[in-house]
Design a protein around this motif. Structure first.
Motif, PDB file in Angstrom:
ATOM      1  N   ASN A  68       0.828  -1.208   0.000  1.00  0.00           N
ATOM      2  CA  ASN A  68       0.000   0.000   0.000  1.00  0.00           C
ATOM      3  C   ASN A  68       0.860   1.255   0.000  1.00  0.00           C
ATOM      4  O   ASN A  68       0.582   2.215  -0.736  1.00  0.00           O
ATOM      5  CB  ASN A  68      -0.936   0.011   1.213  1.00  0.00           C
ATOM      6  CG  ASN A  68      -2.058  -0.979   1.073  1.00  0.00           C
ATOM      7  OD1 ASN A  68      -2.376  -1.430  -0.026  1.00  0.00           O
ATOM      8  ND2 ASN A  68      -2.663  -1.346   2.189  1.00  0.00           N
ATOM      9  N   ASN A  69       1.902   1.286   0.829  1.00  0.00           N
ATOM     10  CA  ASN A  69       2.803   2.442   0.867  1.00  0.00           C
ATOM     11  C   ASN A  69       3.458   2.678  -0.490  1.00  0.00           C
ATOM     12  O   ASN A  69       3.536   3.811  -0.968  1.00  0.00           O
ATOM     13  CB  ASN A  69       3.888   2.255   1.928  1.00  0.00           C
ATOM     14  CG  ASN A  69       3.358   2.352   3.340  1.00  0.00           C
ATOM     15  OD1 ASN A  69       2.247   2.817   3.560  1.00  0.00           O
ATOM     16  ND2 ASN A  69       4.148   1.897   4.295  1.00  0.00           N
ATOM     17  N   GLN A  72       0.929   4.134  -2.974  1.00  0.00           N
ATOM     18  CA  GLN A  72       0.640   5.539  -2.708  1.00  0.00           C
ATOM     19  C   GLN A  72       1.771   6.437  -3.201  1.00  0.00           C
ATOM     20  O   GLN A  72       1.534   7.489  -3.804  1.00  0.00           O
ATOM     21  CB  GLN A  72       0.389   5.761  -1.221  1.00  0.00           C
ATOM     22  CG  GLN A  72      -0.911   5.161  -0.736  1.00  0.00           C
ATOM     23  CD  GLN A  72      -1.035   5.202   0.783  1.00  0.00           C
ATOM     24  OE1 GLN A  72      -0.133   5.655   1.487  1.00  0.00           O
ATOM     25  NE2 GLN A  72      -2.155   4.706   1.289  1.00  0.00           N
TER      26      GLN A  72
END
Length: 117
Positions: A68-69, A72
């Motif tokens: 997810n990081n 993003q």
């Protein structure tokens, strides 16, 4: 009660020992082991390592968070909202270290029986 045909053969002691050991590792009967080899013609049988499976299950959340990081950061960079600042680069470095660690654990916990002809 057993079903099926009986098949008797003579093999060397070494071959029998190998069949017994491999069937034991796979936690299946010797008959099932031989039948699987005959029908599937498989060359490599992977051994399930329950301790490793538990470890990887525990790491799934960490990998999801890391993914997810990275998504993003990639989205921000692609949209022009962010540049490759040091904090973003450190996330990529942490991701590389984590994936290297997981790869090493996978390599260390992969057991195979290779069947040669």
């Amino acid at each position: 009660k057993r079903n099926g045909e009986q098949f008797n053969i003579r093999i060397s002691k070494e071959a029998k020992d190998s069949i017994v050991a491999n069937a034991t590792l796979l936690k299946i009967s010797q008959a099932k082991y031989i039948e699987q080899l005959a029908l599937d013609g498989c060359k490599i049988i992977e051994i399930r390592n329950d301790e490793f499976v538990r470890y990887m299950d525990q790491q799934e959340a960490n990998l999801r968070m890391l993914g997810n990081n990275l998504n993003q950061i990639a989205a921000a960079i692609n949209s022009g909202r962010a540049n490759m600042a040091n904090e973003n680069i450190s996330v990529f470095e942490k991701a590389k270290k984590a994936f290297d660690k997981y790869y090493l654990v996978i390599e260390q916990n992969t057991q195979k029986i290779e069947l040669t002809k």
